[in-house]
Design a protein around this motif. Sequence first.
Motif, PDB file in Angstrom:
ATOM      1  N   ALA A   1      -7.618   0.191  -0.919  1.00 13.45           N
ATOM      2  CA  ALA A   1      -7.134   0.993   0.490  1.00 13.45           C
ATOM      3  C   ALA A   1      -7.655   2.454   0.314  1.00 13.45           C
ATOM      4  O   ALA A   1      -7.709   2.998  -0.728  1.00 13.45           O
ATOM      5  CB  ALA A   1      -5.721   0.912   0.429  1.00 13.45           C
TER       6      ALA A   1
ATOM      7  N   ILE B   1       0.912  -1.355   0.045  1.00  7.64           N
ATOM      8  CA  ILE B   1       0.086  -0.179   0.048  1.00  7.64           C
ATOM      9  C   ILE B   1       0.878   1.333   0.078  1.00  7.64           C
ATOM     10  O   ILE B   1       1.874   1.403   0.861  1.00  7.64           O
ATOM     11  CB  ILE B   1      -0.884   0.050   1.310  1.00  7.64           C
ATOM     12  CG1 ILE B   1      -1.906  -1.433   1.132  1.00  7.64           C
ATOM     13  CG2 ILE B   1      -1.726   1.439   1.250  1.00  7.64           C
ATOM     14  CD1 ILE B   1      -2.676  -1.417   2.469  1.00  7.64           C
TER      15      ILE B   1
ATOM     16  N   VAL C   1      -8.479  -0.338   4.872  1.00  6.93           N
ATOM     17  CA  VAL C   1      -8.424  -1.362   3.935  1.00  6.93           C
ATOM     18  C   VAL C   1      -9.338  -2.640   3.771  1.00  6.93           C
ATOM     19  O   VAL C   1      -9.567  -3.335   4.842  1.00  6.93           O
ATOM     20  CB  VAL C   1      -6.715  -2.135   3.849  1.00  6.93           C
ATOM     21  CG1 VAL C   1      -6.461  -2.724   2.762  1.00  6.93           C
ATOM     22  CG2 VAL C   1      -6.034  -0.837   4.340  1.00  6.93           C
TER      23      VAL C   1
END
Length: 524
Positions: free
Chosen positions: A448, A31, A459
């Motif tokens: 996310a 992420i 998320v």
Amino acid sequence: MASSAGAAGSDHAESIAAQKSTTSGVQQITINGQQRYQEIDGFGASGAWSIDHIGSEWSEKNKNKVADLLFSQDKGIGLSIWRFNIGAGSVDTDQDIISDPWRRAESFKSGEDKPYDWSKQAGQQWFLQAAKKRGVEETVAFVNSPPVWMTKNGHGQPDPSVGSTNLKEDYIDDYAVFLADVLEHFHKQKLGFDYISPINEPTWDWNRAGQEGNRYNIEDIKKVLIALDKELHKRGIDTEVDAIEAVEYLSLLDNDMYATYTGKAGSTYTSGNAGGAFEGKYSEYIKEMLGDPQIAGIIGNKMSAHSYWSDEAKPGDDRLVRLRELVRENLNRYVQDAKFWMSEYCILGDRGPGRDLTMDTALDVAKVIHYDMVTTQASAWQWWLAVSKEDYKDGLVYTDYKNPGDTQSIIESKTLWALGNYSKFVRPGAQRIDLQGANDPNGLMGSAYYHDGDKQLSVVFVNSSDEAKTIHLDVTNLPGGKDVKQFKPYLTSEHADLKKQSTVSVKKDITIPARSLMTLVGKN
């Protein structure tokens, strides 16, 4: 599933620690907070039709139970958008056409020379107030048909004789005035709407439909939008115009994009019932709306459409992924990073019939949400009926109540709680950020979101497979230079409804149970 299940879920909810992955290894997820995409306006549902009966006929106790399930962030799924249907008055004129009384609607003004009656649609008004009290941030007023006294045939839906639209040509300005009057009234009641949607699924012919509806060709649409914009500016009403609520993604595409999708050179969209049957054009909505500077300005460079029939991924007709890629590419052709709303969805077609409260439908819907957020890059995602009495896959909450005196049953679906994995934790103002490593429609999907104001990372994972998936997260570049150290997981599965799990360190592997949704919430 009884209404008492609540957000806490079942005591039999799976523990993350107890779940063991049956996969061969750990799935790496990255992420990156530096790579940002669309800002989120919210997740919502519609209060059309059934809510008028429930809101006006049910006990305060049971109405509040339903409102809590829909709107409360503590007791329910915390919807952040609520859709209010401004009725056309079919309840008085269309009993023979709309046989189901739960699909007719009242109107605030029953005739050209009649005064406004603001006591109408009392049930929807109750739920609008309930939504506001529970903190719903955005409200949308939407219209299926102009008031019956403005239509050519005097009904809340067309017939083949009325031509391209049922709205009388010399009543376009009157229609704009009517909508502005409604907006002003609710603003004075401190129930003002943030958006007004004057047109719904204009491609459909709606001839003698079992509900209110109206078709409009492109020229008809533009006349309505221009008249409404003029009236709103005249009165200083700052409600945003939401348009055009196209019936399906295929109708949005430029002809060359449509030909690319079908693989047939020169092919054009003709699937809408009105396409080719009536004068004018009923397709290429992105081009016609965002490619017209005047109209693009009226609708704020935002396109609104429904994602019906877009849930299949099969060879030669990949509506789930490829179609969404083309819609986003088409939007950017006219306005780079154009805002897009998915404003209505439920399961239609062969899979629509049959009420299903299980994870089967919940996972099907979650898959659509995932690809609408990640591929189409929707800023808002809105379900069709909040409450349904039908034996159909069109409700979040169901009831077997039909007439006063019936048991006021409240039946939760897993689809309700699946949507809650997004709506409760991905709040307005959050931005989607980059997530790599989970984008398999037959396995694990993930997206996310980061909210600058709340300093919250959310998320959402959807595991549609029959195997648990163990993941390891690598989170980098979040704003403020601080890392998320731990996550609070919330699970929706066969035995859990947004059930809070034990807090887990971001450094530890996390297992997403088979056939489940899990939202990880962390602060930095």
